[in-house]
Design a protein around this motif. Sequence first.
Motif, PDB file in Angstrom:
ATOM      1  N   ASN A   6       0.882  -1.286   0.190  1.00 40.46           N
ATOM      2  CA  ASN A   6      -0.036  -0.106  -0.056  1.00 40.46           C
ATOM      3  C   ASN A   6       0.815   1.074   0.052  1.00 40.46           C
ATOM      4  N   ASN A   7       1.785   1.250   0.959  1.00 39.67           N
ATOM      5  CA  ASN A   7       2.679   2.458   1.100  1.00 39.67           C
ATOM      6  C   ASN A   7       3.897   2.448   0.516  1.00 39.67           C
ATOM      7  N   ARG A   9       5.232   0.024  -2.617  1.00 39.87           N
ATOM      8  CA  ARG A   9       4.434  -0.927  -3.616  1.00 39.87           C
ATOM      9  C   ARG A   9       5.573  -1.491  -4.440  1.00 39.87           C
ATOM     10  N   ASP A 226      -7.262  -5.597   8.686  1.00 40.83           N
ATOM     11  CA  ASP A 226      -6.050  -5.129   8.226  1.00 40.83           C
ATOM     12  C   ASP A 226      -5.089  -5.664   9.384  1.00 40.83           C
ATOM     13  N   ARG A 231      -2.012  -9.677   7.025  1.00 43.90           N
ATOM     14  CA  ARG A 231      -1.108  -9.305   5.879  1.00 43.90           C
ATOM     15  C   ARG A 231       0.203  -9.856   5.793  1.00 43.90           C
ATOM     16  N   ASP A 348       6.167  -1.914   4.825  1.00 40.46           N
ATOM     17  CA  ASP A 348       4.791  -1.021   4.305  1.00 40.46           C
ATOM     18  C   ASP A 348       4.054  -0.691   5.474  1.00 40.46           C
TER      19      ASP A 348
END
Length: 351
Positions: A6-7, A9, A226, A231, A348
Amino acid sequence: MNTFGNNLRLTTFGESHGPAIGGVIDGFPPGFKIDFDSLYKEIAKRRPGGSKLATQRNESDSPEFLSGITPEGVTLGTPIGFIIRNSDTRSSDYSEVKDKYRPNHADFTYDFRYGIRDWRGGGRASARETANWVVAGALAQQWLESKDIKIRTLLSGAGQVSYVEKIKAMLAIYPHSLSDFTLPDEANILIEEEISKAKNDGDSIGGSVSCLISGLNAGVGNPVFDKLHSRLAFAMMSINAAKGFDYGIGFDAVEKKGSQVVDSFAAQDGRVETLSNFSGGIQGGISNGMPIYFTVYFKPTPTIMRELQTINKDGTLVALKMKGRHDPCVALRAVAVVKAMAALTIADFLL
């Protein structure tokens, strides 16, 4: 999907027997000095041809960085683009499966998903793709280590030889015995013998890779959908041939009573810790400051050197006899991939 994170990638491209594979890393922090010697050593742990027990396809796996890094090796904060050229492909080894589906492989499902597939080496279904992940993961590891976060992985079992339970028991009961996250030489020899036997028999076996993350502070992760462990599971189950994931004491918890797995809190040197670590460093989906440990379980390599029955594109029963160079145990080279995906996942979150 071809993008992870997400952050931080990673978007990858390329097929196993194409001219090159590669990726674009977006979101990597600017101003970070890369240790290229360390980077290449980490990448070499996954590369094919690096072990007599792995596929003898011999690739250097040396990435060519195209953007995002200065000539002095400092990151710019802009997308880091790289390619890894394929130099030792033998597409003719796969001519047998041009119109046939290998059992337990992605040949059939890719064909029905896309209506077409690259049969040369399995295309993007090949574990060749994971070389991209290790490049990105090796960069993430260096950044994490600058924050005193360390990730270690080891091959904890293969076939009938497994040390998973011993490793989990040690980390649960003695959570600070981090220096002991190794296997004795005799254990490694038994694992190697198990893989060697399968290779000599023209067969394959499954295996397990255990991972330990230390130095991560409490508070990393999210509740509900999450979670940190969800994850991590997502990342690990994205690896080719992965069939299972457990963290902390994992599946062993089914056989325990609550009184047997209590992680009592205590104040140690001004910080809160737990006296044991059955939880594996994660509670409620959020890190609690204790070491995180988990195991990933891999199936036997589907491509084996024995005649099998399968079908062709017309649905006709046919015989299949593969040739070429294949890993007798996927888990052997997955040790570096598990480490890379763990690093990408943690980085991430922190970014």
